[in-house]
Design a protein around this motif. Structure first.
Motif, PDB file in Angstrom:
ATOM      1  N   UNK A 131      42.326  50.291  46.208  1.00 15.39           N
ATOM      2  CA  UNK A 131      41.169  49.520  46.668  1.00 15.39           C
ATOM      3  C   UNK A 131      41.683  48.484  47.657  1.00 15.39           C
ATOM      4  N   UNK A 132      41.184  48.490  48.885  1.00 13.52           N
ATOM      5  CA  UNK A 132      41.726  47.553  49.893  1.00 13.52           C
ATOM      6  C   UNK A 132      41.472  46.099  49.518  1.00 13.52           C
ATOM      7  N   UNK A 133      42.362  45.233  49.926  1.00 10.72           N
ATOM      8  CA  UNK A 133      42.226  43.799  49.639  1.00 10.72           C
ATOM      9  C   UNK A 133      41.267  43.129  50.601  1.00 10.72           C
ATOM     10  N   UNK A 134      40.013  43.502  50.508  1.00 15.94           N
ATOM     11  CA  UNK A 134      38.966  42.929  51.366  1.00 15.94           C
ATOM     12  C   UNK A 134      37.780  42.500  50.510  1.00 15.94           C
ATOM     13  N   UNK A 171      35.657  40.965  55.791  1.00 18.67           N
ATOM     14  CA  UNK A 171      36.832  40.112  55.627  1.00 18.67           C
ATOM     15  C   UNK A 171      36.716  39.274  54.364  1.00 18.67           C
ATOM     16  N   UNK A 172      37.819  39.128  53.646  1.00 17.63           N
ATOM     17  CA  UNK A 172      37.821  38.373  52.397  1.00 17.63           C
ATOM     18  C   UNK A 172      38.557  39.158  51.322  1.00 17.63           C
ATOM     19  N   UNK A 173      38.519  38.656  50.098  1.00 19.96           N
ATOM     20  CA  UNK A 173      39.243  39.336  49.018  1.00 19.96           C
ATOM     21  C   UNK A 173      38.407  39.441  47.739  1.00 19.96           C
ATOM     22  N   UNK A 174      37.107  39.244  47.828  1.00 16.86           N
ATOM     23  CA  UNK A 174      36.270  39.259  46.624  1.00 16.86           C
ATOM     24  C   UNK A 174      35.658  40.642  46.379  1.00 16.86           C
TER      25      UNK A 174
END
Length: 512
Positions: A58-61, A26-29
């Protein structure tokens, strides 16, 4: 989700497996760790554009990518496909079940196309050794990698081909190369042949002796006398490469990125002719990211240095150790790599700056002492490693206009191969020695014995021609090769006389 994909890194001419671990949370980095260089870090942008242009993303995770072992620097753009496959598998856009069975390498274009990589052959060899099922790489490199047996090699043109392969929607065509058939099909293909050369029979003989004994040669003669023409034909009379030598030569060219498009195996002896402006690093290898130099690219072949005195002194001096050890060691702060460098050195030079010293028709206009000064650009220790020194004179018109065909390279090569077979048998108990030129001084005393007549001849020649002391061993080695070509167990006086003839620069009267 954690997924592991596998790539490879080149150190010297060998490969080591790199594990690319992709963890999605989980996250966006986005983190890329494991000592990547700038080209590897920039893969993020290439991968993102390539996936988006082919209907993926590329998934936003939070994505953490680790390239292990983390203490080895990862260099170049060839990890693009490895990382992209890991991201797709970790985000379940492709089936991750079989991803870990393959080594995956390739540089991505923004449209998803795959660009060729360096070092495909050593990577394939290491992949087979590590027990991987197969190797997926750009189509341009597939034949080069496919010479490794017992490894499934698949060439892809686009990242979509790889995605469909892992999802089971389509299959990649396996590249199959019959290594031995490929090797023997090209074994005797040479662009140049000695039958093209008019006259110069004494120089052809000198090069035949050099090829038979693995001797280094220097040709001295005026401009237009045929030095370069003769040197280019030397590989055509050398013994054919065996399969082991061909693989080793191909590995070096593969690592250097010198393999031609869709090439598989180098089966002809290499001929390298660097310009005299070359740097010492380009000649022996090295750089911040070490690469093989010209002497390693000439491994198992010929290194031709035209206009020898025009090379920088520092460049010529770095040749001394590789000529003896047949190996180059490049040391840097973080690593040391070794490149093989077993080559024949063939050098050519004018006898003086104007080019006409000792010319039969034209007069030399150089001032007194200039000829010796010109020759002094080449150090004694380097000349000490050159067994055959021969003068090349211009070909007279009557020989140039002769319509008769000269002896072909195939006929000369047969004699050379027979002489080499005698030497292989002679040195079979001496590791690393295969030819007369590699003899040590200790071996010289037992292998190159001469009778009383030969001893007197050599003594008189050294005194009358003012030959230097270093000429003694060289004459004996060359005489041994001449005897082998003559299928003679002993060195006869006529063999010695011919060998003495090939020591032009050792005469102390030269250039005076």
């Amino acid at each position: 989700m954690l997924v592991k994909t596998f790539g490879s890194s080149i150190i010297g001419i060998n490969a080591i497996t790199i594990t690319v671990e992709v963890n999605m949370d989980n996250g966006i980095q986005f983190f890329l760790v494991g000592l990547p260089d700038s080209a590897v870090k920039e893969s993020h942008q290439r991968i993102e554009a390539a996936l988006r242009n082919n209907g993926y993303k590329i998934p936003g995770k939070k994505i953490v990518i680790n390239m292990a072992p983390a203490d080895i620097r990862k260099e170049g753009s060839a990890y693009d496909l490895t990382i992209a496959t890991g991201i797709l598998a970790a985000s379940e856009q492709i089936n991750p079940a079989t991803v870990g069975n393959y080594v995956i390498m390739g540089e991505l274009s923004l449209d998803g196309g795959l660009q060729p990589i360096k070092g495909a052959l050593p990577i394939a060899i290491e992949a087979r050794r590590q027990g991987f099922k197969g190797f997926i790489l750009p189509k341009q490199n597939a034949r080069e990698a496919a010479i490794v047996s017992e490894l499934e090699v698949y060439g892809a043109e686009n990242i979509l081909d790889v995605i469909r392969f892992f999802n089971g929607d389509a299959s990649l065509e396996r590249e199959i190369v019959n290594t031995r058939e490929e090797f023997y099909a090209q074994l005797n293909e040479y662009e140049f042949d000695f039958s093209d050369v008019k006259g110069q029979e004494n120089i052809k003989r000198a090069l035949e002796i050099a090829a038979a004994g693995g001797h280094n040669v220097i040709l001295i003669g005026p401009p237009g006398s045929g030095k370069t023409m003769l040197a280019k034909r030397l590989p055509s009379i050398l013994p054919p490469l065996n399969l082991h030598e061909a693989l080793e030569t191909t590995k070096i060219h593969s690592v250097a990125g010198k393999m031609s498009r869709h090439a598989s195996l180098i089966s002809a002896r290499p001929f390298r002719s660097p310009h005299h402006t070359i740097s010492d690093v380009a000649l022996v290898g090295g750089g911040s990211n070490p690469q093989p130099g010209e002497i390693s690219l000439a491994h198992n072949g010929v290194l031709f240095l035209d206009e020898l005195p025009e090379f920088k002194r520092t460049v010529l001096e770095v040749l001394r150790q590789p000529l003896e050890d047949r190996l180059v060691t490049v040391s840097r702060a973080r690593l040391t790599v070794e490149y093989p460098a077993s080559f024949m050195l063939v050098a050519a030079m004018n006898p003086c700056p104007c080019g006409f010293y000792n010319h039969p028709d034209k007069e030399c206009v150089c001032a007194p002492g200039v000829v010796q000064k010109y020759l002094n650009k080449i150090s004694g220790p380097l000349l000490d490693r050159i067994d055959i020194q021969v003068e090349v004179v211009p070909v007279p018109f009557r020989e140039l206009s002769d319509v008769r065909i000269s002896e072909k390279s195939d006929a000369i090569r047969e004699r050379v191969v027979k002489a080499r077979q005698i030497q292989e048998e002679r040195y079979k108990e001496h590791k690393g020695i295969h030819a007369n030129a590699q003899m040590s001084s200790k071996m010289l005393r037992t292998i190159c014995r001469i009778d009383e007549t030969g001893h007197t001849l050599l003594k008189n020649a050294m005194e009358k021609l003012s030959l230097s002391a270093r000429a003694y061993d060289r004459i004996l080695k060359v005489a041994r090769t001449i005897a082998d070509l003559d299928n003679s167990p002993d060195i006869r006086p006529d063999h010695l006389a011919e060998a003495i003839h090939y020591r032009s620069l050792d005469r102390e009267t030269w250039g005076l």
